[in-house]
Design a protein around this motif. Structure first.
Motif, PDB file in Angstrom:
ATOM      1  N   TYR A  70      21.918   7.834  -1.707  1.00  0.00           N
ATOM      2  CA  TYR A  70      22.441   9.195  -1.567  1.00  0.00           C
ATOM      3  C   TYR A  70      21.583   9.997  -0.589  1.00  0.00           C
ATOM      4  CZ  TYR A  70      24.055  13.828  -3.194  1.00  0.00           C
ATOM      5  OH  TYR A  70      24.581  15.091  -3.280  1.00  0.00           O
ATOM      6  N   TRP A  71      20.281   9.844  -0.689  1.00  0.00           N
ATOM      7  CA  TRP A  71      19.348  10.518   0.220  1.00  0.00           C
ATOM      8  C   TRP A  71      19.600  10.086   1.663  1.00  0.00           C
ATOM      9  CZ3 TRP A  71      13.943   8.705   1.672  1.00  0.00           C
ATOM     10  CH2 TRP A  71      13.203   9.737   2.268  1.00  0.00           C
ATOM     11  N   ALA A  72      19.828   8.780   1.856  1.00  0.00           N
ATOM     12  CA  ALA A  72      20.096   8.261   3.198  1.00  0.00           C
ATOM     13  C   ALA A  72      21.432   8.772   3.728  1.00  0.00           C
ATOM     14  CB  ALA A  72      20.075   6.738   3.186  1.00  0.00           C
ATOM     15  N   LEU A  73      22.469   8.776   2.882  1.00  0.00           N
ATOM     16  CA  LEU A  73      23.770   9.292   3.308  1.00  0.00           C
ATOM     17  C   LEU A  73      23.674  10.772   3.665  1.00  0.00           C
ATOM     18  CD1 LEU A  73      26.100   7.543   0.700  1.00  0.00           C
ATOM     19  CD2 LEU A  73      26.062   7.126   3.175  1.00  0.00           C
ATOM     20  N   GLY A  74      22.735  11.485   3.037  1.00  0.00           N
ATOM     21  CA  GLY A  74      22.495  12.892   3.352  1.00  0.00           C
ATOM     22  C   GLY A  74      21.578  13.088   4.535  1.00  0.00           C
ATOM     23  N   GLN A  75      21.311  11.979   5.274  1.00  0.00           N
ATOM     24  CA  GLN A  75      20.514  12.012   6.504  1.00  0.00           C
ATOM     25  C   GLN A  75      19.101  12.535   6.241  1.00  0.00           C
ATOM     26  OE1 GLN A  75      23.115  14.369   9.030  1.00  0.00           O
ATOM     27  NE2 GLN A  75      24.222  12.546   9.707  1.00  0.00           N
ATOM     28  N   PHE A  76      18.592  12.244   5.057  1.00  0.00           N
ATOM     29  CA  PHE A  76      17.210  12.565   4.690  1.00  0.00           C
ATOM     30  C   PHE A  76      16.900  14.058   4.854  1.00  0.00           C
ATOM     31  CE2 PHE A  76      17.490   8.351   6.754  1.00  0.00           C
ATOM     32  CZ  PHE A  76      17.257   7.550   5.637  1.00  0.00           C
ATOM     33  N   ALA A  77      17.914  14.886   4.615  1.00  0.00           N
ATOM     34  CA  ALA A  77      17.762  16.332   4.837  1.00  0.00           C
ATOM     35  C   ALA A  77      17.029  17.029   3.693  1.00  0.00           C
ATOM     36  CB  ALA A  77      19.139  16.979   5.037  1.00  0.00           C
ATOM     37  N   THR A  78      16.870  16.344   2.566  1.00  0.00           N
ATOM     38  CA  THR A  78      16.226  16.956   1.406  1.00  0.00           C
ATOM     39  C   THR A  78      14.948  16.190   1.062  1.00  0.00           C
ATOM     40  OG1 THR A  78      17.458  15.561  -0.140  1.00  0.00           O
ATOM     41  CG2 THR A  78      18.449  17.682   0.466  1.00  0.00           C
ATOM     42  N   ARG A  79      14.241  16.665   0.060  1.00  0.00           N
ATOM     43  CA  ARG A  79      13.065  15.949  -0.419  1.00  0.00           C
ATOM     44  C   ARG A  79      13.466  14.596  -0.984  1.00  0.00           C
ATOM     45  NH1 ARG A  79      10.645  19.943  -4.663  1.00  0.00           N
ATOM     46  NH2 ARG A  79       9.263  18.154  -5.051  1.00  0.00           N
ATOM     47  N   ARG A  80      12.539  13.668  -0.882  1.00  0.00           N
ATOM     48  CA  ARG A  80      12.821  12.296  -1.295  1.00  0.00           C
ATOM     49  C   ARG A  80      13.052  12.204  -2.806  1.00  0.00           C
ATOM     50  NH1 ARG A  80       9.978   7.045   1.164  1.00  0.00           N
ATOM     51  NH2 ARG A  80      11.218   5.471   0.063  1.00  0.00           N
ATOM     52  N   PRO A  81      14.001  11.368  -3.242  1.00  0.00           N
ATOM     53  CA  PRO A  81      14.191  11.166  -4.678  1.00  0.00           C
ATOM     54  C   PRO A  81      13.049  10.344  -5.265  1.00  0.00           C
ATOM     55  CG  PRO A  81      15.638   9.709  -3.445  1.00  0.00           C
ATOM     56  CD  PRO A  81      14.989  10.617  -2.438  1.00  0.00           C
ATOM     57  N   ARG A  82      12.871  10.457  -6.577  1.00  0.00           N
ATOM     58  CA  ARG A  82      11.806   9.728  -7.247  1.00  0.00           C
ATOM     59  C   ARG A  82      12.284   9.191  -8.578  1.00  0.00           C
ATOM     60  NH1 ARG A  82       6.083  12.720  -7.207  1.00  0.00           N
ATOM     61  NH2 ARG A  82       5.543  10.577  -7.818  1.00  0.00           N
ATOM     62  N   HIS A  83      11.867   7.967  -8.877  1.00  0.00           N
ATOM     63  CA  HIS A  83      12.097   7.430 -10.212  1.00  0.00           C
ATOM     64  C   HIS A  83      11.073   8.056 -11.150  1.00  0.00           C
ATOM     65  CE1 HIS A  83      11.123   4.524 -13.460  1.00  0.00           C
ATOM     66  NE2 HIS A  83      12.449   4.431 -13.527  1.00  0.00           N
ATOM     67  N   ARG A  84      11.523   8.448 -12.344  1.00  0.00           N
ATOM     68  CA  ARG A  84      10.630   9.081 -13.303  1.00  0.00           C
ATOM     69  C   ARG A  84      10.662   8.307 -14.625  1.00  0.00           C
ATOM     70  NH1 ARG A  84       7.150  12.419 -10.680  1.00  0.00           N
ATOM     71  NH2 ARG A  84       8.209  14.157  -9.617  1.00  0.00           N
ATOM     72  N   PRO A  85       9.518   7.756 -15.075  1.00  0.00           N
ATOM     73  CA  PRO A  85       9.479   7.146 -16.412  1.00  0.00           C
ATOM     74  C   PRO A  85       9.619   8.222 -17.480  1.00  0.00           C
ATOM     75  CG  PRO A  85       7.280   7.229 -15.455  1.00  0.00           C
ATOM     76  CD  PRO A  85       8.232   7.667 -14.380  1.00  0.00           C
ATOM     77  N   SER A  86       9.935   7.811 -18.682  1.00  0.00           N
ATOM     78  CA  SER A  86      10.186   8.779 -19.745  1.00  0.00           C
ATOM     79  C   SER A  86       8.949   9.631 -20.035  1.00  0.00           C
ATOM     80  CB  SER A  86      10.648   8.065 -21.015  1.00  0.00           C
ATOM     81  OG  SER A  86       9.660   7.143 -21.461  1.00  0.00           O
ATOM     82  N   SER A  87       7.747   9.051 -19.898  1.00  0.00           N
ATOM     83  CA  SER A  87       6.526   9.829 -20.134  1.00  0.00           C
ATOM     84  C   SER A  87       6.397  10.964 -19.138  1.00  0.00           C
ATOM     85  CB  SER A  87       5.305   8.916 -20.067  1.00  0.00           C
ATOM     86  OG  SER A  87       5.222   8.278 -18.795  1.00  0.00           O
ATOM     87  N   THR A  88       6.795  10.735 -17.893  1.00  0.00           N
ATOM     88  CA  THR A  88       6.724  11.790 -16.872  1.00  0.00           C
ATOM     89  C   THR A  88       7.779  12.860 -17.135  1.00  0.00           C
ATOM     90  OG1 THR A  88       5.908  10.209 -15.239  1.00  0.00           O
ATOM     91  CG2 THR A  88       6.824  12.268 -14.395  1.00  0.00           C
ATOM     92  N   ILE A  89       8.977  12.437 -17.553  1.00  0.00           N
ATOM     93  CA  ILE A  89      10.011  13.411 -17.904  1.00  0.00           C
ATOM     94  C   ILE A  89       9.505  14.309 -19.026  1.00  0.00           C
ATOM     95  CG2 ILE A  89      12.325  13.689 -18.871  1.00  0.00           C
ATOM     96  CD1 ILE A  89      13.124  11.117 -17.439  1.00  0.00           C
ATOM     97  N   ARG A  90       8.853  13.697 -19.988  1.00  0.00           N
ATOM     98  CA  ARG A  90       8.308  14.468 -21.110  1.00  0.00           C
ATOM     99  C   ARG A  90       7.283  15.494 -20.636  1.00  0.00           C
ATOM    100  NH1 ARG A  90       9.785  15.607 -26.313  1.00  0.00           N
ATOM    101  NH2 ARG A  90       7.963  16.107 -27.573  1.00  0.00           N
ATOM    102  N   ARG A  91       6.462  15.088 -19.658  1.00  0.00           N
ATOM    103  CA  ARG A  91       5.437  16.006 -19.143  1.00  0.00           C
ATOM    104  C   ARG A  91       6.058  17.106 -18.294  1.00  0.00           C
ATOM    105  NH1 ARG A  91       3.055  16.003 -14.324  1.00  0.00           N
ATOM    106  NH2 ARG A  91       3.742  13.858 -13.847  1.00  0.00           N
ATOM    107  N   LEU A  92       7.018  16.747 -17.442  1.00  0.00           N
ATOM    108  CA  LEU A  92       7.621  17.733 -16.539  1.00  0.00           C
ATOM    109  C   LEU A  92       8.542  18.700 -17.277  1.00  0.00           C
ATOM    110  CD1 LEU A  92       8.566  15.454 -13.499  1.00  0.00           C
ATOM    111  CD2 LEU A  92       6.653  17.067 -13.639  1.00  0.00           C
ATOM    112  N   GLU A  93       9.296  18.163 -18.229  1.00  0.00           N
ATOM    113  CA  GLU A  93      10.281  18.960 -18.958  1.00  0.00           C
ATOM    114  C   GLU A  93      10.150  18.685 -20.447  1.00  0.00           C
ATOM    115  OE1 GLU A  93      12.127  21.287 -17.852  1.00  0.00           O
ATOM    116  OE2 GLU A  93      12.085  21.002 -15.681  1.00  0.00           O
ATOM    117  N   PRO A  94       9.180  19.318 -21.105  1.00  0.00           N
ATOM    118  CA  PRO A  94       8.980  19.065 -22.544  1.00  0.00           C
ATOM    119  C   PRO A  94      10.204  19.368 -23.393  1.00  0.00           C
ATOM    120  CG  PRO A  94       7.139  20.291 -21.600  1.00  0.00           C
ATOM    121  CD  PRO A  94       8.206  20.262 -20.560  1.00  0.00           C
ATOM    122  N   VAL A  95      11.137  20.154 -22.856  1.00  0.00           N
ATOM    123  CA  VAL A  95      12.320  20.519 -23.626  1.00  0.00           C
ATOM    124  C   VAL A  95      13.296  19.356 -23.776  1.00  0.00           C
ATOM    125  CG1 VAL A  95      13.754  21.301 -21.689  1.00  0.00           C
ATOM    126  CG2 VAL A  95      13.967  22.415 -23.900  1.00  0.00           C
TER     127      VAL A  95
END
Length: 397
Positions: free
Chosen positions: A128-153
């Motif tokens: 999707y990022w490539a089809l968007g011609q890299f116009a946005t910030r790069r996507p990232r895979h997030r493990p569940s522990s990181t999701i918990r840290r970034l968004e405790p909700v």
């Protein structure tokens, strides 16, 4: 509103211009498709009129998620060309309106009950990022522990991981954005008026005579135009009947509901989840509030409203996937947004069964060359610049 009011005076001048001389094009319908078509046609040097029965940006154009996105979810149906076109239009909008569109991060939590594992979604996010011609910030895979840290909700008990990627949100709201296109059309010479209803149409080889009614004063008016553009949204078939035209594509309708609730997260991220029916819904930021939505309910009547069932469904889905101090109830709902999406079914296509949920927001522009009527069906805010370009091309043929 008195005659000394500058708004009334401006509207009066636009009404006079609508009926005082022959138009090259009359656009009927002031949602995103009509507003962008009027602007594109006027900017191309044509003599243009635009009328809307209610207010500009009403209906679906003021009941959206306020997202301007490239249709990431359509990659699941391998609609690569559509996604590339939507991303291109999204990027054009972001460059043209840098103060109106804000790049925002989406965080999708994936696990049990979701259609794709996190690793597969991560591949899709990079495509999707490539089809968007890299116009946005790069996507990232997030493990569940990181999701918990970034968004405790987010309740990560059954979350295996997720992806974080970028798209855009409107900085203010969708109706204002649509109205700005209509105002820009005026700046390019278009005669534009809201609260004007089309009540009749008479065609001859010389062109169209369009019966109008000023819904403010009740006065009957008549406009003449060489070409008529039907951008009436869900009411496109009604104008087809009035003009004795038809389209090969047809419309079906999906009701979308959003609930405005107290702020759930202050991170600015858009949280994405799959509901129990494996359809996407979001928790979106809206100033110091959050918006939960949307539903995807097939309806036959485009006049829709929020039901207790809609409200309960969204709240149940959100409460199940969020870890809150207390559950969100109907008493917490501050406001509701309810609109109908016009989905295009192509010739020979079907909307029956499972295919209903796979219909995309693709638009279609059809031309009746004998009667010189251009009809715009379906579409979404992200794709509006493509609609404008196609309408210009059709009008010139």
């Amino acid at each position: 509103m008195t005659s000394t009011d500058p708004g009334a005076a401006s509207r009066g001048r636009n009404l006079d211009r609508l009926v005082s001389h022959r138009l090259d094009v009359l656009v009927v319908g002031g949602g995103i498709n009509g507003a962008v078509s009027a602007l594109a046609l006027a900017a191309a040097g044509l003599r243009v009129g635009l009328v809307e029965r209610h207010d500009f940006g009403c209906g679906t154009s003021q009941e959206s998620s306020n997202m301007v996105w490239g249709g990431f979810k359509y990659l699941a149906g391998y609609e690569v060309r559509l996604v590339a076109e939507l991303c291109r239009s999204r990027n054009q909008l972001a460059r043209a309106y840098p103060t109106r569109l804000v790049e925002s991060r989406f965080l999708a939590a994936l696990g049990a009950g979701t259609p794709h594992p996190p690793w597969f979604a991560a591949l899709g996010a990079n495509a999707y990022w490539a089809l968007g011609q890299f116009a946005t910030r790069r996507p990232r895979h997030r493990p569940s522990s990181t999701i918990r840290r970034l968004e405790p909700v987010v309740d990560t008990a059954e979350v295996e991981g997720g992806i974080e990627y970028s798209d855009y949100l409107l900085a203010d709201n969708d109706a204002r954005f649509v109205s700005e296109f209509a105002l820009a059309a005026i700046d390019h010479g278009a005669a534009v008026a809201n609260r004007v209803e089309m009540v009749g149409a008479e065609w001859s080889p010389a062109g169209w005579r369009i019966g109008l009614r000023d819904m403010v004063s009740g006065a009957s008016l008549e406009a003449q135009a060489s070409v008529l553009v039907n951008t009436a949204g869900p009411e496109v078939p009604d104008l087809e009947e009035m003009t004795e035209t038809s389209t090969t594509n047809r419309l079906v309708f999906s009701k979308g509901v959003h609930l405005v609730v107290p702020q759930i997260t202050d991170s600015g991220r858009i949280l994405a989840f799959f509901d129990d029916q494996q359809r996407l819904f979001y928790v979106l930021p809206m100033a110091h509030r959050s918006v939960i939505g949307t539903t995807d309910t097939r309806v036959t009547d485009p006049q829709v409203e929020v039901t207790d069932e809609d409200r309960s469904f969204l709240l149940d889905q959100a409460n199940t996937r969020l870890e809150l101090d207390r559950s969100i109830t109907a008493n917490d709902v501050i406001a509701e947004r309810c609109g109908v999406r016009s989905l295009v079914v192509p010739p020979g296509g079907t909307s029956d069964g499972h295919e209903w949920t796979e219909l995309s927001r693709r638009h279609a522009v059809e031309v009746d060359r004998r009667r010189k009527v251009i009809s715009v069906l379906g579409g979404k805010l992200s794709d509006c610049l493509n609609v404008g370009s196609e309408v210009i091309e059709s009008a010139r043929q």
